[in-house]
Every structure is written in C-alpha cells, then in structure tokens.
Design an enzyme around this catalytic site. Structure first.
Site, PDB file in Angstrom:
ATOM      1  N   LEU B  30      51.228  61.823  51.831  1.00 21.87           N
ATOM      2  CA  LEU B  30      49.854  61.460  51.482  1.00 21.87           C
ATOM      3  C   LEU B  30      49.405  60.174  52.165  1.00 21.87           C
ATOM      4  CD1 LEU B  30      49.643  62.153  47.637  1.00 21.87           C
ATOM      5  CD2 LEU B  30      49.229  63.694  49.553  1.00 21.87           C
ATOM      6  N   GLY B  31      50.322  59.240  52.292  1.00 18.29           N
ATOM      7  CA  GLY B  31      49.928  57.975  52.897  1.00 18.29           C
ATOM      8  C   GLY B  31      51.044  56.961  52.795  1.00 18.29           C
ATOM      9  N   HIS B  70      46.414  53.607  45.488  1.00 21.29           N
ATOM     10  CA  HIS B  70      47.855  53.363  45.439  1.00 21.29           C
ATOM     11  C   HIS B  70      48.322  52.575  46.674  1.00 21.29           C
ATOM     12  CE1 HIS B  70      52.092  54.775  44.466  1.00 21.29           C
ATOM     13  NE2 HIS B  70      52.233  54.553  45.749  1.00 21.29           N
ATOM     14  N   GLU B  71      47.898  52.996  47.841  1.00 17.27           N
ATOM     15  CA  GLU B  71      48.388  52.355  49.072  1.00 17.27           C
ATOM     16  C   GLU B  71      47.796  50.950  49.247  1.00 17.27           C
ATOM     17  OE1 GLU B  71      50.880  53.589  50.339  1.00 17.27           O
ATOM     18  OE2 GLU B  71      50.746  55.652  49.594  1.00 17.27           O
ATOM     19  N   HIS B  74      49.894  48.634  47.359  1.00 18.47           N
ATOM     20  CA  HIS B  74      51.047  48.144  48.133  1.00 18.47           C
ATOM     21  C   HIS B  74      50.616  47.044  49.109  1.00 18.47           C
ATOM     22  CE1 HIS B  74      53.961  50.950  46.610  1.00 18.47           C
ATOM     23  NE2 HIS B  74      53.454  52.019  47.190  1.00 18.47           N
ATOM     24  N   ASP B  92      59.252  46.150  39.010  1.00 18.29           N
ATOM     25  CA  ASP B  92      58.063  46.045  39.862  1.00 18.29           C
ATOM     26  C   ASP B  92      57.549  44.611  39.911  1.00 18.29           C
ATOM     27  OD1 ASP B  92      57.053  45.796  37.323  1.00 18.29           O
ATOM     28  OD2 ASP B  92      55.510  47.340  37.540  1.00 18.29           O
ATOM     29  N   VAL B  94      56.324  42.798  37.667  1.00 20.82           N
ATOM     30  CA  VAL B  94      55.120  42.604  36.858  1.00 20.82           C
ATOM     31  C   VAL B  94      55.562  42.663  35.396  1.00 20.82           C
ATOM     32  CG1 VAL B  94      52.946  43.658  36.152  1.00 20.82           C
ATOM     33  CG2 VAL B  94      53.538  43.560  38.568  1.00 20.82           C
ATOM     34  N   ALA B 101      62.650  54.687  34.398  1.00 20.65           N
ATOM     35  CA  ALA B 101      63.836  55.153  35.120  1.00 20.65           C
ATOM     36  C   ALA B 101      63.513  55.699  36.500  1.00 20.65           C
ATOM     37  CB  ALA B 101      64.550  56.216  34.301  1.00 20.65           C
ATOM     38  N   ASP B 133      46.198  62.587  41.059  1.00 20.57           N
ATOM     39  CA  ASP B 133      45.015  61.728  40.974  1.00 20.57           C
ATOM     40  C   ASP B 133      44.392  61.757  39.577  1.00 20.57           C
ATOM     41  OD1 ASP B 133      45.468  61.325  43.659  1.00 20.57           O
ATOM     42  OD2 ASP B 133      43.377  61.672  44.254  1.00 20.57           O
TER      43      ASP B 133
END
Lengths: 106, 159
Positions: B30-31, B70-71, B74, B92, B94, B101, B133
């Site tokens: 997807l990307g 999402h990308e 990142h 993550d 955060v 998991a 999505d």
C-alpha cells in the site's frame, strides 16, 4: 550446486516470489510470482528471491513499511544427501505459479 | 520512482516540503515512508495509487485515505502501535497507547485483548495499526504530541 536443485535457467530463480498469506496451508507459506494478481495488503507482504547456488534474499516489512532484505539459504524438502538445518528456507512444493515454503523465524 | 535516472522524480526541497509520490507498487504494497533523519534523496512518503484518496483508482477496503494518514504518521516519527515485535516486548514510544502483541487486520471486533491490556485491549482503531481504512479513526494525544515535537525539531523546516 546440489543435483537436486533445478538448472540455473529455471524460472524459479528469475522470479520475485510474493507471500500470498491468504493461501497459506498447513504445509507452509504460499508464494506467487510478483507478476500475478496480488491482493492489496496493509501488512507488507514478504518477498523471496532464490539464487541457483542455494542462497537468496528474503524481504520483509520494516518499521516504516519499507521492505528490507536479509540473506537466506534454501533447500528442497526432499534433497538427497543434504542435511539441512532449521535456519534454512525449505521448499515444500513448487509449480511455475506457486511456491510453498517453510521459512524459519528470524 | 525517486530517481530520474530510472524514470522517477527526485524529491523537491525535502527540508521544507513533504514529498508524496503516488504510483504503482508491486506485491500488493500500500505504501511506505521514511522516518525523520534519513537521506534527503529519498525523504518523503510513497502511496500506491490503488490506496490513495477516496475515489477514482482507490480500491476498497483501502479507499478512505488512511494509507496516507498512516505513512505520514511514520514521516512524523510515529511507530506502529504494537512496537514492531512479534510479542509484548516492543514499544511505539508513546505512553498513552496500550501494549499490543502484534498488528491487527481487517475490521476486528472489540475487544482484542493481548499483553494483559484488558479490558479495552489493542487500540486497533488507531491509524498506526494495520486494520482496514474503515476500522481506523484516531491518533492519541501523545501521538499528536510526538508529531508536533517532530515538526518543532527535526522537521521544523516544514513549518
């Protein structure tokens, strides 16, 4: 090169194999040629490139979703005279459009 | 797609612009993105045209623009919400996202409890999981803070 491996001009080697996990079976993970109709997936699909000398590269998704490669060795499940190891990619079954493999955890 | 020598387009002033390529990607991908601090020559976000936007070439279940969300997450230094390990050991980085998991897929039924994160379980509706999505709709406050911090520091040229 093991006598059990296909000859170097075999499409097995000139193909980038993509993990179609939706088709996985109890035998192993199912890979299809990159040229096949591969469904979209948020989970980056692993890709496998095999060399005739028993080596190759396994590409897997990374933390930013890019595919990163790591070297692997591979063998046929029923290779004669080859001891094999748990670290090797094992080809369970193959056809021109389908590869079934067992892949060790990294 | 980022190299003119192979028919692509090099990023334009990546210090001051988010570069986003929309193009075909093989293997059902997807990307992907690049975290802050990487090479300028590849800095930006790449999205499969089949998973970009909400109409036209976008294909269900990736037709609500969440791949770009999402990308870009990142790109602004967010990690996958499960911490990129196949167990409960990853993070993550955060503080207000539950430990998980691994990734979730499709449109899960709540709750998905892993890593003793009950009763609410995995935050599979977060943009940084791997769900469809339609199933993802949120960042947490600390994820937003992490992105704002990125914009104030390593990506301050974008402001």
């Amino acid at each position: 090169m093991s006598a059990d491996r296909p000859p170097p001009d075999e499409p097995l080697y000139s193909t980038t194999w993509v993990h179609v996990f939706e088709e996985d079976t109890g035998e192993g993970a199912v890979y299809r040629p990159e040229s096949a109709s591969i469904p979209l997936s948020r989970r980056p699909r692993e890709q496998l490139v095999l060399d005739p000398n028993g080596q190759g590269t396994l590409f897997a998704g990374s933390a930013d979703d890019r595919l990163g490669g790591r070297p692997i060795t591979w063998r046929h499940q029923h290779s004669h005279g080859v001891a094999g190891s748990d670290d090797e990619v094992c080809i369970v079954d193959r056809a021109p459009d389908r590869l079934v493999v067992r892949i060790p955890k990294s | 797609m980022k190299k003119p020598s192979t028919g692509g387009i090099a990023p334009i002033t990546p210090k001051t612009h988010l570069n986003l390529w929309v193009c075909p990607l093989g293997g059902g991908l997807l990307g992907y993105a690049q975290f802050p601090g990487g090479p300028a020559a590849t800095d930006g976000v790449v999205i499969n045209y089949q998973a970009f936007g909400t109409s036209g070439t976008a294909q269900a279940p990736f037709d609500k623009g969440r791949t770009a969300t999402h990308e870009v997450g990142h790109y602004l230094n967010l990690r996958h919400i499960w911490g990129d390990t196949p167990d409960c050991s990853g993070s993550d980085m955060v503080s207000d996202t539950p430990n998980a998991a691994g990734p979730n897929f499709g449109t899960p039924t709540w709750p998905v409890v892993t890593c003793n994160n009950g009763p609410n379980g995995d935050m599979f509706m977060n943009y940084m999981d791997y769900t469809d999505d339609a199933a993802m709709f949120m960042f947490t406050s600390q994820q937003v803070l992490r992105m704002r911090t990125t914009l104030d520091t390593v990506r301050s040229g974008l402001a």
